[in-house]
Design a protein around this motif. Structure first.
Motif, PDB file in Angstrom:
ATOM      1  N   ILE A 187       0.645  -1.223  -0.600  1.00  0.00           N
ATOM      2  CA  ILE A 187      -0.147   0.110   0.151  1.00  0.00           C
ATOM      3  C   ILE A 187       1.805   1.358   0.078  1.00  0.00           C
ATOM      4  N   ILE A 188       1.881   1.617   0.756  1.00  0.00           N
ATOM      5  CA  ILE A 188       2.428   1.906   1.011  1.00  0.00           C
ATOM      6  C   ILE A 188       3.498   2.697  -0.851  1.00  0.00           C
ATOM      7  N   SER A 189       4.336   1.207  -1.055  1.00  0.00           N
ATOM      8  CA  SER A 189       4.803   1.652  -2.991  1.00  0.00           C
ATOM      9  C   SER A 189       4.415   1.844  -3.491  1.00  0.00           C
ATOM     10  N   ALA A 190       2.478   1.663  -3.293  1.00  0.00           N
ATOM     11  CA  ALA A 190       1.152   2.451  -4.846  1.00  0.00           C
ATOM     12  C   ALA A 190       1.006   3.490  -3.793  1.00  0.00           C
ATOM     13  N   GLU A 191       1.353   3.927  -2.776  1.00  0.00           N
ATOM     14  CA  GLU A 191       0.744   5.702  -2.286  1.00  0.00           C
ATOM     15  C   GLU A 191       1.903   6.634  -2.882  1.00  0.00           C
ATOM     16  N   VAL A 192       3.409   5.969  -2.538  1.00  0.00           N
ATOM     17  CA  VAL A 192       3.835   6.918  -2.890  1.00  0.00           C
ATOM     18  C   VAL A 192       4.921   6.985  -4.656  1.00  0.00           C
ATOM     19  N   GLY A 193       4.410   5.503  -5.178  1.00  0.00           N
ATOM     20  CA  GLY A 193       4.891   5.924  -6.202  1.00  0.00           C
ATOM     21  C   GLY A 193       5.887   5.277  -6.637  1.00  0.00           C
ATOM     22  N   GLN A 194       6.995   4.906  -5.371  1.00  0.00           N
ATOM     23  CA  GLN A 194       8.064   3.816  -5.705  1.00  0.00           C
ATOM     24  C   GLN A 194       8.404   2.895  -4.531  1.00  0.00           C
ATOM     25  N   PRO A 195       9.026   2.065  -5.091  1.00  0.00           N
ATOM     26  CA  PRO A 195       9.112   0.855  -4.013  1.00  0.00           C
ATOM     27  C   PRO A 195       9.766   1.149  -2.676  1.00  0.00           C
ATOM     28  N   VAL A 196       9.175   0.213  -1.368  1.00  0.00           N
ATOM     29  CA  VAL A 196       9.122   0.522  -0.259  1.00  0.00           C
ATOM     30  C   VAL A 196      10.063  -0.595   0.804  1.00  0.00           C
ATOM     31  N   ASP A 197      11.196  -0.901   1.348  1.00  0.00           N
ATOM     32  CA  ASP A 197      11.575  -2.195   1.895  1.00  0.00           C
ATOM     33  C   ASP A 197      11.076  -1.790   2.989  1.00  0.00           C
ATOM     34  N   LEU A 198      10.007  -2.396   4.161  1.00  0.00           N
ATOM     35  CA  LEU A 198      10.152  -1.312   5.413  1.00  0.00           C
ATOM     36  C   LEU A 198      11.068  -2.587   6.542  1.00  0.00           C
TER      37      LEU A 198
END
Length: 141
Positions: free
Chosen positions: A103-114
């Motif tokens: 969800i965070i990746s889709a919102e910010v528009g780039q891959p996110v590694d939590l």
């Protein structure tokens, strides 16, 4: 002739009362209750304005109720304390860390590694409690 005028007056009063009763955003959009800010829905504002035009006191009450309930605001347009960098995303379900990452990746528009970040999730009881909690987290040591 008098009967025709009386029936016309009744029909007009009925139409105006119906418009006024449906003009309230609380009745039209009960799911919006609890919003604290955002862009005003022009449709709800116009319907409340019609109520204000024809019936001054009920129109004022309609605006007051809609603003106090937050139903006059369009959903998804609120900012937290004027901070436009904060976006509120409602999911309506308990999320796994992988789902949260997607969800965070889709919102910010780039891959996110939590996996490398210290991530803590909390469920907010309402939208108004988000800003004070974010302030607490930002000022915490």
């Amino acid at each position: 002739m008098a009967t025709l005028k009386r029936n016309s007056l009744r029909a007009t009063a009925l139409i105006l009362a119906t418009l006024h009763l449906t003009a309230c955003g609380t009745i039209l959009y009960p799911e919006r209750k609890g919003q604290v800010s955002g862009q005003i829905d022009p449709g709800v504002a116009a319907l409340n304005g019609i109520g204000l035009l024809f019936f001054l006191v009920p129109g004022v009450i309609a605006f007051a109720v809609d603003f106090s309930n937050g139903t006059i605001y369009l959903p998804g347009t609120a900012s937290v304390d004027g901070n436009t960098d904060v976006r509120i995303v409602k999911t309506g379900k308990h999320l796994t860390p992988d789902q949260l990452q997607e969800i965070i990746s889709a919102e910010v528009g780039q891959p996110v590694d939590l996996t490398q970040a210290r991530v803590h999730s909390e469920k907010a009881p309402d939208q108004a409690s988000i800003a004070p909690r974010l302030e607490q987290l930002q000022t915490a040591p």
